[in-house]
Design a protein around this motif. Structure first.
Motif, short mmCIF file in Angstrom:
data_model
loop_
_atom_site.label_atom_id
_atom_site.label_comp_id
_atom_site.label_asym_id
_atom_site.label_seq_id
_atom_site.Cartn_x
_atom_site.Cartn_y
_atom_site.Cartn_z
N LEU A 94 13.12 -6.34 53.00
CA LEU A 94 13.95 -5.13 52.44
C LEU A 94 15.64 -5.82 52.46
O LEU A 94 16.10 -5.03 51.97
CB LEU A 94 13.80 -4.13 53.55
N VAL A 95 15.81 -6.86 52.92
CA VAL A 95 17.05 -7.25 52.95
C VAL A 95 17.28 -8.53 52.55
O VAL A 95 16.15 -9.48 52.37
CB VAL A 95 17.90 -7.31 54.34
N GLN A 96 18.36 -9.12 51.91
CA GLN A 96 18.46 -10.27 51.46
C GLN A 96 19.59 -11.14 52.23
O GLN A 96 20.43 -10.64 52.98
CB GLN A 96 19.37 -10.23 49.97
N LYS A 97 19.74 -12.82 52.06
CA LYS A 97 20.58 -13.38 52.76
C LYS A 97 21.96 -13.35 52.46
O LYS A 97 22.20 -12.84 51.21
CB LYS A 97 19.97 -14.95 52.72
N LEU A 98 22.88 -13.52 53.41
CA LEU A 98 24.09 -13.55 52.94
C LEU A 98 24.61 -14.73 52.33
O LEU A 98 24.14 -15.70 52.60
CB LEU A 98 25.01 -13.52 54.16
#
Length: 354
Positions: A94-98
């Motif tokens: 649900l989230v992406q790498k910075l």
């Protein structure tokens, strides 16, 4: 006519795509806890980047997680979950790498938050604020309140006054575990079963008023609807500073059996409409003076080392900065996954259903 119509449709389609792209470039969608952002920080960011920040709010982590799974992953640019939900967000995609080269202020983060257990090497998250979860209570109702979870779980300590538990299952279960001597960060099934039974028994008492999350719990105490509940140290101090007369008889404590220390962090959903602006926002919050302004506004501790010289004095003492004795008893809520998460959810469902 057919060719003309086709060309017209293509032109209109191109215009719509350009319009959508411009809308994304000029807007940032922030999904955050209530009462957790200084409006002046938002105004400063909007002015600096010529962007409109659209804010949406949640009152609990299960609520946030459900909205992300229901399509929110493509509706928000920044989310602000607590530490123990971050592994779940990563594992479910649900989230992406910075993109760390875009974060020039990342070095301002305190060393203890730079390589956290919930997100090794901070690949996905940047810390926003940190704090504690404890008991709020009416001091007139309980003038000699024990520094203990017994104020919630022992009917002899509170036989008749309305009280609430927190709707976040892991926080309520952790509290019960701590009271029973298993430790706030208990994860074994035997401890969980005993804690779940305690919660079921507690729900059955006549003065149990329901599951209520942090900010609403404070509002209930202010209105006299409840006399005991669970909330966060910064929320408590914020309301007390804003309305000292109403909150004169309301106090906050960290039980001696142990309680929660948490970190809220900024993450970018995997399908965020405007990830470039999201990185700009994260870097903006990590600025030394902006980081201090945020804590000075919402009364939570800053994970930003560079912000320390700019913090108000009230943020360097309890309840924002716990005493050394309380710090030793604080624990992170454990991150759960796989069979462990499934077992917990089954127990928590039983608690809610009975």
């Amino acid at each position: 006519m057919k060719n003309v119509t086709t060309r017209l449709a293509v032109s209109l389609g191109s215009l719509l795509l350009v319009g959508a792209a411009q809308a994304q470039e000029n807007r940032l969608y922030l999904f955050n806890w209530t009462e957790y952002m200084d409006p002046e920080i938002i105004e400063a960011f909007e002015e600096k980047y010529d962007v409109e920040v659209v804010q949406n709010y949640f009152n609990s982590l299960p609520e946030m997680f459900a909205k992300l799974n229901a399509g929110g992953v493509s509706q928000y640019d920044i989310i602000v979950p607590s530490n123990y939900y971050i592994p779940r967000l990563i594992e479910t995609g649900l989230v992406q790498k910075l993109d760390k080269p875009k974060l020039s202020n990342l070095g301002n983060v305190m060393e203890q938050f730079q390589n956290p257990s919930y997100d090794p090497d901070s690949e996905y998250s940047a810390p926003y604020q940190w704090g504690t979860t404890g008991i709020i209570y009416n001091t007139e109702t309980f003038p000699e309140a024990p520094k203990s979870w017994s104020l919630l779980f022992d009917p002899e300590v509170n036989p008749s006054h309305p009280f609430a538990l927190m709707g976040d299952g892991q926080v309520s279960m952790g509290s019960a575990c701590a009271y029973l001597g298993h430790g706030y960060d208990c994860t074994d099934m035997s401890g969980w079963r005993e804690a779940a039974q305690l919660l079921i028994d507690t729900k059955g008492r006549d003065n149990f008023s329901g599951f209520v999350d942090g900010t609403p719990a404070l509002q209930q105490l202010a209105r006299g609807v409840a006399h005991v509940g669970l909330s966060y140290n910064g929320d408590y101090l914020f309301f007390k500073e804003e309305d000292p007369e109403t909150f004169e008889t309301i106090d906050f404590m960290l039980p001696d059996e142990g309680a929660e220390m948490w970190v809220d962090a900024m993450l970018i959903p995997s399908e965020a409409p405007n990830p470039d602006m999201a990185h700009k926002f994260i870097d903006f919050i990590l600025d030394a003076e902006i980081g201090a302004q945020l804590s000075n506004y919402n009364y939570y501790a800053s994970p930003n080392a560079a912000a320390e010289p700019h913090l108000d004095k009230v943020l360097t003492q309890p309840p924002v900065q716990p005493s050394e004795e309380d710090m030793e008893r604080l624990r992170f809520t454990p991150s759960l996954s796989g069979d462990q998460l499934q077992n917990f959810q089954q127990l928590w469902s039983e608690v809610q259903a009975r």
